[in-house]
Design a protein around this motif. Structure first.
Motif, PDB file in Angstrom:
ATOM      1  N   ALA A  20       0.847  -1.198   0.000  1.00 56.81           N
ATOM      2  CA  ALA A  20       0.000   0.000   0.000  1.00 56.81           C
ATOM      3  C   ALA A  20       0.882   1.249   0.000  1.00 56.81           C
ATOM      4  CB  ALA A  20      -0.938  -0.016   1.205  1.00 56.81           C
ATOM      5  N   ASP A  22       0.611   4.111  -1.295  1.00 55.63           N
ATOM      6  CA  ASP A  22      -0.064   5.400  -1.120  1.00 55.63           C
ATOM      7  C   ASP A  22      -0.330   5.702   0.347  1.00 55.63           C
ATOM      8  OD1 ASP A  22      -0.084   5.718  -3.854  1.00 55.63           O
ATOM      9  OD2 ASP A  22      -2.169   5.080  -4.088  1.00 55.63           O
ATOM     10  N   VAL A  23      -0.233   4.685   1.190  1.00 52.54           N
ATOM     11  CA  VAL A  23      -0.561   4.829   2.613  1.00 52.54           C
ATOM     12  C   VAL A  23       0.687   4.803   3.494  1.00 52.54           C
ATOM     13  CG1 VAL A  23      -1.877   3.825   4.524  1.00 52.54           C
ATOM     14  CG2 VAL A  23      -2.812   3.762   2.204  1.00 52.54           C
ATOM     15  N   ASN A  43      -8.051   2.642  -1.244  1.00 49.04           N
ATOM     16  CA  ASN A  43      -6.871   2.082  -0.578  1.00 49.04           C
ATOM     17  C   ASN A  43      -7.182   0.916   0.369  1.00 49.04           C
ATOM     18  OD1 ASN A  43      -7.780   3.234   1.861  1.00 49.04           O
ATOM     19  ND2 ASN A  43      -6.343   4.940   1.775  1.00 49.04           N
TER      20      ASN A  43
END
Length: 64
Positions: A20, A22-23, A43
């Motif tokens: 992940a 983007d996180v 997400n």
């Protein structure tokens, strides 16, 4: 829902970042940073994979 990381358990091994990106990311000192703590439809799958893959069970999703 929000992402919660127990930094006392976290080993910063970057499995979550791979699943992940983007996180999660590792900073220049190899410490985990939560870039976006809000769980969204976009997400959620990556976060759930990161939770399942975390060897220390340091990541969870919690209600706001």
């Amino acid at each position: 829902m929000k992402v919660k990381v127990d930094f006392d358990l976290c080993e910063s091994n970057a499995l979550c970042e791979a699943l992940a990106p983007d996180v999660f990311e590792l900073d220049d000192d190899d410490y985990l940073v939560v870039k976006q703590d809000e769980v969204t439809d976009e997400n959620r799958d990556g976060i759930q994979r990161a939770i399942a893959a975390c060897p220390r069970s340091a990541i969870s999703m919690v209600e706001d």
